[in-house]
Motif scaffolding. Structure first.
Motif, PDB file in Angstrom:
ATOM      1  N   TYR A 297       8.098 -11.933  -9.831  1.00 42.29           N
ATOM      2  CA  TYR A 297       8.297 -12.333  -8.437  1.00 42.29           C
ATOM      3  C   TYR A 297       7.882 -11.209  -7.489  1.00 42.29           C
ATOM      4  CZ  TYR A 297      11.072 -13.428  -4.265  1.00 42.29           C
ATOM      5  OH  TYR A 297      11.478 -13.652  -2.976  1.00 42.29           O
ATOM      6  N   ILE A 298       8.379 -10.012  -7.767  1.00 41.46           N
ATOM      7  CA  ILE A 298       8.067  -8.871  -6.897  1.00 41.46           C
ATOM      8  C   ILE A 298       6.573  -8.537  -6.955  1.00 41.46           C
ATOM      9  CG2 ILE A 298       8.511  -6.405  -6.478  1.00 41.46           C
ATOM     10  CD1 ILE A 298      10.983  -7.874  -5.831  1.00 41.46           C
ATOM     11  N   GLU A 299       6.004  -8.511  -8.173  1.00 37.07           N
ATOM     12  CA  GLU A 299       4.580  -8.174  -8.312  1.00 37.07           C
ATOM     13  C   GLU A 299       3.717  -9.166  -7.539  1.00 37.07           C
ATOM     14  OE1 GLU A 299       3.340  -5.499  -9.429  1.00 37.07           O
ATOM     15  OE2 GLU A 299       4.544  -4.796 -11.112  1.00 37.07           O
ATOM     16  N   ASN A 300       4.159 -10.449  -7.546  1.00 41.35           N
ATOM     17  CA  ASN A 300       3.377 -11.510  -6.896  1.00 41.35           C
ATOM     18  C   ASN A 300       3.222 -11.304  -5.406  1.00 41.35           C
ATOM     19  OD1 ASN A 300       2.230 -13.300  -8.580  1.00 41.35           O
ATOM     20  ND2 ASN A 300       4.112 -14.430  -8.951  1.00 41.35           N
ATOM     21  N   LYS A 301       4.166 -10.597  -4.798  1.00 42.86           N
ATOM     22  CA  LYS A 301       4.115 -10.404  -3.346  1.00 42.86           C
ATOM     23  C   LYS A 301       2.973  -9.486  -2.951  1.00 42.86           C
ATOM     24  CE  LYS A 301       9.088 -10.739  -2.666  1.00 42.86           C
ATOM     25  NZ  LYS A 301       9.315 -11.762  -1.663  1.00 42.86           N
ATOM     26  N   ARG A 302       2.538  -8.640  -3.889  1.00 40.85           N
ATOM     27  CA  ARG A 302       1.422  -7.727  -3.635  1.00 40.85           C
ATOM     28  C   ARG A 302       1.639  -6.881  -2.376  1.00 40.85           C
ATOM     29  NH1 ARG A 302      -1.784  -6.902  -6.882  1.00 40.85           N
ATOM     30  NH2 ARG A 302      -2.017  -8.215  -8.675  1.00 40.85           N
ATOM     31  N   ARG A 303       2.844  -6.421  -2.189  1.00 42.23           N
ATOM     32  CA  ARG A 303       3.116  -5.527  -1.059  1.00 42.23           C
ATOM     33  C   ARG A 303       2.494  -4.172  -1.340  1.00 42.23           C
ATOM     34  NH1 ARG A 303       9.361  -6.573  -0.767  1.00 42.23           N
ATOM     35  NH2 ARG A 303       9.360  -8.471   0.437  1.00 42.23           N
ATOM     36  N   PRO A 304       2.165  -3.410  -0.300  1.00 43.19           N
ATOM     37  CA  PRO A 304       1.724  -2.045  -0.580  1.00 43.19           C
ATOM     38  C   PRO A 304       2.864  -1.303  -1.298  1.00 43.19           C
ATOM     39  CG  PRO A 304       2.039  -2.372   1.789  1.00 43.19           C
ATOM     40  CD  PRO A 304       2.217  -3.700   1.135  1.00 43.19           C
ATOM     41  N   THR A 305       2.498  -0.426  -2.224  1.00 41.37           N
ATOM     42  CA  THR A 305       3.564   0.197  -3.013  1.00 41.37           C
ATOM     43  C   THR A 305       4.180   1.409  -2.312  1.00 41.37           C
ATOM     44  OG1 THR A 305       1.806   1.284  -4.220  1.00 41.37           O
ATOM     45  CG2 THR A 305       2.817  -0.629  -5.271  1.00 41.37           C
ATOM     46  N   TYR A 306       3.514   1.901  -1.281  1.00 41.89           N
ATOM     47  CA  TYR A 306       4.098   2.953  -0.445  1.00 41.89           C
ATOM     48  C   TYR A 306       3.479   2.862   0.947  1.00 41.89           C
ATOM     49  CZ  TYR A 306      -0.316   5.181  -1.710  1.00 41.89           C
ATOM     50  OH  TYR A 306      -1.645   5.420  -1.906  1.00 41.89           O
ATOM     51  N   VAL A 307       4.168   3.412   1.930  1.00 40.44           N
ATOM     52  CA  VAL A 307       3.674   3.358   3.310  1.00 40.44           C
ATOM     53  C   VAL A 307       3.604   4.779   3.858  1.00 40.44           C
ATOM     54  CG1 VAL A 307       4.144   2.468   5.633  1.00 40.44           C
ATOM     55  CG2 VAL A 307       4.762   1.106   3.633  1.00 40.44           C
ATOM     56  N   ILE A 308       2.466   5.118   4.462  1.00 41.18           N
ATOM     57  CA  ILE A 308       2.304   6.475   4.994  1.00 41.18           C
ATOM     58  C   ILE A 308       2.684   6.504   6.470  1.00 41.18           C
ATOM     59  CG2 ILE A 308       0.582   8.266   5.512  1.00 41.18           C
ATOM     60  CD1 ILE A 308      -0.794   7.444   2.923  1.00 41.18           C
ATOM     61  N   ARG A 309       3.533   7.449   6.832  1.00 39.36           N
ATOM     62  CA  ARG A 309       3.945   7.574   8.239  1.00 39.36           C
ATOM     63  C   ARG A 309       2.960   8.462   8.979  1.00 39.36           C
ATOM     64  NH1 ARG A 309       7.282  11.176  10.768  1.00 39.36           N
ATOM     65  NH2 ARG A 309       7.725  12.221   8.796  1.00 39.36           N
ATOM     66  N   LYS A 310       2.612   9.597   8.378  1.00 37.16           N
ATOM     67  CA  LYS A 310       1.612  10.461   9.020  1.00 37.16           C
ATOM     68  C   LYS A 310       0.956  11.384   7.997  1.00 37.16           C
ATOM     69  CE  LYS A 310       4.281  14.449  10.351  1.00 37.16           C
ATOM     70  NZ  LYS A 310       4.906  15.256  11.290  1.00 37.16           N
ATOM     71  N   LYS A 311      -0.230  11.860   8.385  1.00 36.41           N
ATOM     72  CA  LYS A 311      -0.932  12.799   7.510  1.00 36.41           C
ATOM     73  C   LYS A 311      -1.265  14.040   8.310  1.00 36.41           C
ATOM     74  CE  LYS A 311      -3.939   9.571   5.567  1.00 36.41           C
ATOM     75  NZ  LYS A 311      -5.240   9.323   5.019  1.00 36.41           N
ATOM     76  N   HIS A 312      -1.318  15.147   7.622  1.00 35.81           N
ATOM     77  CA  HIS A 312      -1.734  16.384   8.283  1.00 35.81           C
ATOM     78  C   HIS A 312      -2.670  17.142   7.364  1.00 35.81           C
ATOM     79  CE1 HIS A 312      -1.176  19.729  11.174  1.00 35.81           C
ATOM     80  NE2 HIS A 312      -1.608  20.398  10.143  1.00 35.81           N
ATOM     81  N   PRO A 313      -3.896  17.489   7.675  1.00 29.75           N
ATOM     82  CA  PRO A 313      -4.578  17.106   8.908  1.00 29.75           C
ATOM     83  C   PRO A 313      -4.889  15.588   8.912  1.00 29.75           C
ATOM     84  CG  PRO A 313      -6.059  18.235   7.395  1.00 29.75           C
ATOM     85  CD  PRO A 313      -4.721  18.269   6.766  1.00 29.75           C
ATOM     86  N   HIS A 314      -5.027  15.038  10.120  1.00 28.56           N
ATOM     87  CA  HIS A 314      -5.335  13.606  10.244  1.00 28.56           C
ATOM     88  C   HIS A 314      -6.781  13.387   9.807  1.00 28.56           C
ATOM     89  CE1 HIS A 314      -1.816  13.636  12.789  1.00 28.56           C
ATOM     90  NE2 HIS A 314      -2.368  14.664  13.392  1.00 28.56           N
TER      91      HIS A 314
END
Ligand code: UDP
Ligand code: MG
Length: 315
Positions: A297-314
């Motif tokens: 069920y969870i795999e089927n949703k295909r959500r991103p597995t992590y979310v990035i808030r910010k990167k440095h350097p951009h």
């Protein structure tokens, strides 16, 4: 010597960090000692939703040293996902991952690179049992590897850690794996390629406490076992058949007693015991089924597995 695929960066170092403010400086200095002035390197710190000064410290080093990068996740996604985020963003010809707490000695990096230069695509490390590791950790780790070997089809060396070198070709395979239940050790073993191992003695955690709570450890173990095999389902079927067979024979016995003797009313104990036993087995089997259905069920949703808030350097 291996040829360079991406001009510039030869070595990426990936470090997942969760509330590691006490370790970042020491680790950075140790990595600096190993890398020296070698500038075809990048050090990617992945901040897994820390609530302390981890990010700020990494940003400070990133200002001083162009090789240092920060990827901040939007919340705590867990070690495996932080590591995956680092691998996904690395561009080196080889990528070395290690923990932030200095249990994985950076001084081993030259040996790993030597093996890589000899032609190995994966150089994983195996922990020598150390008196510095807590007894509980050693015990649970041994039980886990024993169960994983029995119940899953992927062979991970007992004591293997997420301290390893991967060639770009292997990292590219891992990037394709977008699983919601990540067990990178298993994926690396599954990927194949030419693999070799080096032994190391883990040090004590430099600062802070373990970030792997018992709950996280259980989830990690479940992912390890169920992501690579349906053997628990097959075992539950076999168990079901055996129990049903026994129940059938016992049923025949009961009918015979009823038909041919006058002792039929005797024994509520055996009735209750067998009902409870069979009920218990059914619940376990349902639980295993539920585990796999839930994962589907969870795999089927295909959500991103992590979310990035910010990167440095951009970039
Ligand atoms: N870690 C992480 N996210 C988490 C838990 C841990 O990024 O949710 C990182 C942690 O900062 C460390 C590594 O994963 O760099 C291993 O964690 P830890 O040393 O606490 O685990 P242990 O060595 O006790 O198994
Ligand atoms: Mg540790």
């Amino acid at each position: 010597m291996r040829s360079t695929m991406v001009p510039g960066i030869r070595i990426s170092v990936v470090v997942p960090c969760y509330n590691e403010e006490g370790n970042i400086s020491e680790l950075y200095h140790k990595l600096n000692e190993v890398l020296g002035s070698f500038n075809q390197a990048e050090i990617i710190f992945v901040d897994d939703g820390s609530t302390d000064c981890t990010s700020a410290l990494v940003e400070k080093f990133a200002h001083e040293d162009k090789r240092v990068q920060l990827i901040s996740l939007s919340r705590n996604f867990g070690h495996q996902f932080a590591l995956k985020a680092g691998l996904d963003h690395s561009i080196g010809d080889c990528v070395i991952s290690l923990d932030a707490d200095l249990q994985h000695p950076p001084s081993l990096i030259p040996d790993m690179i030597k093996k890589w230069n000899e032609g190995y695509d994966v150089v994983y490390t195996v922990r020598r049992d150390s008196r510095k590791l807590p007894f509980f950790k050693k015990l649970t780790s041994r039980c886990f590897y024993f169960l994983a070997k029995m119940l899953s089809s992927v062979d991970v060396h007992p004591g293997a850690a997420d301290f390893r070198l991967l060639d770009r070709s292997v990292v590219d395979v891992l990037k394709e794996c977008r699983e919601s239940y990540l067990y990178i050790r298993g994926l690396v073993s599954w990927a194949g390629f030419r693999q070799t191992s080096i032994e190391y003695t883990p040090d004590k955690r430099f600062a802070g406490k373990t970030k792997y709570s018992t709950g996280k450890m259980i989830r990690f173990a479940m992912a390890g076992i169920t992501s690579f095999s349906i053997r628990p389902l097959q075992l539950s079927l076999i168990l079901g058949i055996i129990i049903a067979g026994i129940a059938f024979i016992y049923g025949l016995y009961v009918v015979c007693i009823y038909t041919f003797t006058s002792k039929a009313v005797a024994g509520w104990t055996s009735t209750t015991a067998s009902v409870l036993f069979i009920g218990g087995i059914q619940l376990i089997i349902l639980g295993i089924l539920g585990e796999y259905i839930g994962k589907t069920y969870i795999e089927n949703k295909r959500r991103p597995t992590y979310v990035i808030r910010k990167k440095h350097p951009h970039n």
